[in-house]
Design a protein around this motif. Sequence first.
Motif, PDB file in Angstrom:
ATOM      1  N   PHE A 112      18.350  11.183 -18.310  1.00 34.96           N
ATOM      2  CA  PHE A 112      18.058  11.791 -17.017  1.00 34.96           C
ATOM      3  C   PHE A 112      16.653  11.424 -16.531  1.00 34.96           C
ATOM      4  CE2 PHE A 112      21.466  14.981 -18.012  1.00 34.96           C
ATOM      5  CZ  PHE A 112      22.310  14.555 -16.994  1.00 34.96           C
ATOM      6  N   ALA A 113      15.687  11.366 -17.427  1.00 37.67           N
ATOM      7  CA  ALA A 113      14.331  10.968 -17.050  1.00 37.67           C
ATOM      8  C   ALA A 113      14.334   9.523 -16.548  1.00 37.67           C
ATOM      9  CB  ALA A 113      13.374  11.134 -18.224  1.00 37.67           C
ATOM     10  N   GLY A 114      15.093   8.656 -17.199  1.00 36.16           N
ATOM     11  CA  GLY A 114      15.197   7.261 -16.757  1.00 36.16           C
ATOM     12  C   GLY A 114      15.819   7.152 -15.382  1.00 36.16           C
ATOM     13  N   ILE A 115      16.878   7.923 -15.146  1.00 38.33           N
ATOM     14  CA  ILE A 115      17.522   7.922 -13.821  1.00 38.33           C
ATOM     15  C   ILE A 115      16.541   8.412 -12.759  1.00 38.33           C
ATOM     16  CG2 ILE A 115      19.327   9.042 -12.446  1.00 38.33           C
ATOM     17  CD1 ILE A 115      21.080   8.961 -14.990  1.00 38.33           C
ATOM     18  N   PHE A 116      15.786   9.459 -13.069  1.00 40.86           N
ATOM     19  CA  PHE A 116      14.798  10.001 -12.135  1.00 40.86           C
ATOM     20  C   PHE A 116      13.740   8.950 -11.796  1.00 40.86           C
ATOM     21  CE2 PHE A 116      10.801  12.258 -11.303  1.00 40.86           C
ATOM     22  CZ  PHE A 116      11.187  12.977 -10.180  1.00 40.86           C
ATOM     23  N   VAL A 117      13.274   8.217 -12.806  1.00 40.81           N
ATOM     24  CA  VAL A 117      12.262   7.181 -12.580  1.00 40.81           C
ATOM     25  C   VAL A 117      12.817   6.080 -11.681  1.00 40.81           C
ATOM     26  CG1 VAL A 117      10.948   5.334 -13.737  1.00 40.81           C
ATOM     27  CG2 VAL A 117      10.937   7.645 -14.665  1.00 40.81           C
ATOM     28  N   VAL A 118      14.058   5.643 -11.930  1.00 44.78           N
ATOM     29  CA  VAL A 118      14.669   4.588 -11.114  1.00 44.78           C
ATOM     30  C   VAL A 118      14.816   5.053  -9.666  1.00 44.78           C
ATOM     31  CG1 VAL A 118      16.808   3.298 -10.743  1.00 44.78           C
ATOM     32  CG2 VAL A 118      15.830   3.437 -13.025  1.00 44.78           C
ATOM     33  N   ILE A 119      15.296   6.274  -9.456  1.00 43.45           N
ATOM     34  CA  ILE A 119      15.446   6.807  -8.096  1.00 43.45           C
ATOM     35  C   ILE A 119      14.080   6.911  -7.416  1.00 43.45           C
ATOM     36  CG2 ILE A 119      16.061   8.884  -6.786  1.00 43.45           C
ATOM     37  CD1 ILE A 119      18.388   9.258  -8.757  1.00 43.45           C
ATOM     38  N   SER A 120      13.061   7.333  -8.135  1.00 42.18           N
ATOM     39  CA  SER A 120      11.717   7.430  -7.564  1.00 42.18           C
ATOM     40  C   SER A 120      11.192   6.061  -7.126  1.00 42.18           C
ATOM     41  CB  SER A 120      10.744   8.032  -8.570  1.00 42.18           C
ATOM     42  OG  SER A 120      11.131   9.328  -8.916  1.00 42.18           O
ATOM     43  N   ILE A 121      11.392   5.063  -7.938  1.00 42.21           N
ATOM     44  CA  ILE A 121      10.920   3.715  -7.605  1.00 42.21           C
ATOM     45  C   ILE A 121      11.651   3.187  -6.378  1.00 42.21           C
ATOM     46  CG2 ILE A 121      10.882   1.311  -8.396  1.00 42.21           C
ATOM     47  CD1 ILE A 121      10.315   2.419 -11.227  1.00 42.21           C
ATOM     48  N   MET A 128       8.226   2.487   1.761  1.00 43.76           N
ATOM     49  CA  MET A 128       7.177   1.534   2.073  1.00 43.76           C
ATOM     50  C   MET A 128       7.644   0.560   3.163  1.00 43.76           C
ATOM     51  SD  MET A 128       5.008  -0.848  -0.581  1.00 43.76           S
ATOM     52  CE  MET A 128       6.407  -1.775  -1.132  1.00 43.76           C
ATOM     53  N   PHE A 129       8.914   0.150   3.115  1.00 44.43           N
ATOM     54  CA  PHE A 129       9.432  -0.798   4.090  1.00 44.43           C
ATOM     55  C   PHE A 129      10.086  -0.125   5.297  1.00 44.43           C
ATOM     56  CE2 PHE A 129       9.400  -3.585   0.294  1.00 44.43           C
ATOM     57  CZ  PHE A 129       8.591  -4.583   0.803  1.00 44.43           C
ATOM     58  N   LEU A 130      10.216   1.180   5.305  1.00 49.30           N
ATOM     59  CA  LEU A 130      10.854   1.904   6.399  1.00 49.30           C
ATOM     60  C   LEU A 130      10.155   1.690   7.743  1.00 49.30           C
ATOM     61  CD1 LEU A 130      13.399   3.575   6.469  1.00 49.30           C
ATOM     62  CD2 LEU A 130      12.012   5.614   6.224  1.00 49.30           C
ATOM     63  N   PRO A 131       8.821   1.687   7.816  1.00 49.59           N
ATOM     64  CA  PRO A 131       8.174   1.428   9.110  1.00 49.59           C
ATOM     65  C   PRO A 131       8.479   0.038   9.675  1.00 49.59           C
ATOM     66  CG  PRO A 131       6.590   2.382   7.581  1.00 49.59           C
ATOM     67  CD  PRO A 131       7.845   2.092   6.812  1.00 49.59           C
ATOM     68  N   ILE A 132       8.859  -0.877   8.832  1.00 50.96           N
ATOM     69  CA  ILE A 132       9.205  -2.224   9.289  1.00 50.96           C
ATOM     70  C   ILE A 132      10.693  -2.297   9.612  1.00 50.96           C
ATOM     71  CG2 ILE A 132       9.311  -4.659   8.606  1.00 50.96           C
ATOM     72  CD1 ILE A 132       6.902  -4.044   6.761  1.00 50.96           C
ATOM     73  N   ILE A 133      11.510  -1.659   8.801  1.00 45.63           N
ATOM     74  CA  ILE A 133      12.963  -1.746   8.946  1.00 45.63           C
ATOM     75  C   ILE A 133      13.440  -1.061  10.226  1.00 45.63           C
ATOM     76  CG2 ILE A 133      15.157  -1.030   7.931  1.00 45.63           C
ATOM     77  CD1 ILE A 133      13.876  -1.393   5.175  1.00 45.63           C
ATOM     78  N   ILE A 134      12.910   0.104  10.577  1.00 47.71           N
ATOM     79  CA  ILE A 134      13.386   0.861  11.739  1.00 47.71           C
ATOM     80  C   ILE A 134      13.159   0.074  13.041  1.00 47.71           C
ATOM     81  CG2 ILE A 134      13.003   2.942  13.135  1.00 47.71           C
ATOM     82  CD1 ILE A 134      12.695   4.480  10.529  1.00 47.71           C
ATOM     83  N   PRO A 135      11.966  -0.456  13.329  1.00 49.70           N
ATOM     84  CA  PRO A 135      11.813  -1.240  14.568  1.00 49.70           C
ATOM     85  C   PRO A 135      12.690  -2.486  14.605  1.00 49.70           C
ATOM     86  CG  PRO A 135       9.655  -0.647  13.703  1.00 49.70           C
ATOM     87  CD  PRO A 135      10.667  -0.255  12.689  1.00 49.70           C
ATOM     88  N   VAL A 136      12.828  -3.164  13.457  1.00 50.00           N
ATOM     89  CA  VAL A 136      13.677  -4.359  13.407  1.00 50.00           C
ATOM     90  C   VAL A 136      15.115  -3.979  13.719  1.00 50.00           C
ATOM     91  CG1 VAL A 136      14.611  -6.138  11.879  1.00 50.00           C
ATOM     92  CG2 VAL A 136      12.170  -5.660  11.863  1.00 50.00           C
ATOM     93  N   LEU A 137      15.604  -2.872  13.165  1.00 48.07           N
ATOM     94  CA  LEU A 137      16.961  -2.417  13.451  1.00 48.07           C
ATOM     95  C   LEU A 137      17.127  -2.072  14.926  1.00 48.07           C
ATOM     96  CD1 LEU A 137      17.954  -0.183  10.405  1.00 48.07           C
ATOM     97  CD2 LEU A 137      19.129  -2.205  11.214  1.00 48.07           C
ATOM     98  N   CYS A 138      16.137  -1.417  15.502  1.00 47.00           N
ATOM     99  CA  CYS A 138      16.201  -1.070  16.924  1.00 47.00           C
ATOM    100  C   CYS A 138      16.282  -2.331  17.775  1.00 47.00           C
ATOM    101  CB  CYS A 138      14.993  -0.240  17.327  1.00 47.00           C
ATOM    102  SG  CYS A 138      15.037   1.428  16.661  1.00 47.00           S
ATOM    103  N   ILE A 139      15.492  -3.331  17.470  1.00 44.55           N
ATOM    104  CA  ILE A 139      15.508  -4.588  18.223  1.00 44.55           C
ATOM    105  C   ILE A 139      16.861  -5.284  18.087  1.00 44.55           C
ATOM    106  CG2 ILE A 139      14.492  -6.917  18.332  1.00 44.55           C
ATOM    107  CD1 ILE A 139      11.802  -5.584  17.602  1.00 44.55           C
TER     108      ILE A 139
END
Length: 150
Positions: A112-121, A128-139
């Motif tokens: 469970f700790a390993g799964i939590f770490v993977v989900i966190s990463i 981190m990439f969401l501010p880039i992905i949202i405008p690109v998707l809108c365009i």
Amino acid sequence: MTRSEFMDSLRRALAGSLTSSTVNENMRYYEEYFDTQIRLGQREEEITAGLGDPRLLAKTIIQASKYQAQNFNSQEYDEVYEDGSQDNGRDGKRYAPKVYRMPGWLMLLIIFAGIFVVISIVSSVVSMFLPIIIPVLCIVIIVRLLQRRN
């Protein structure tokens, strides 16, 4: 008692209490035992005398099988790890490697700790990439809408 009489009596005694595969497994074992002892020079009568009463032997096999099934059902599954070292004691004798047992609950906790770490990463990379992905998707969506109008 001859080999065939012993084996028939043993099979009859085992048949009602064990599965057919368990009966066959035990019968093969005693067939191999007879073959081995005969190769070593013993007579069938000596072998059967050494094994004793086939009904008593069957009773022992049945009890051992029930005990094994009972312990298997209530057994916790543990992971076993060996450190690989060969411990030589003060007397110079070789001892078996040390065996470390990890309880099942600890294994689950680690998983469970390993799964939590993977989900966190994954979530931190996505955020981190969401501010880039949202405008690109809108365009991309706006361009597709405009292409459909023409």
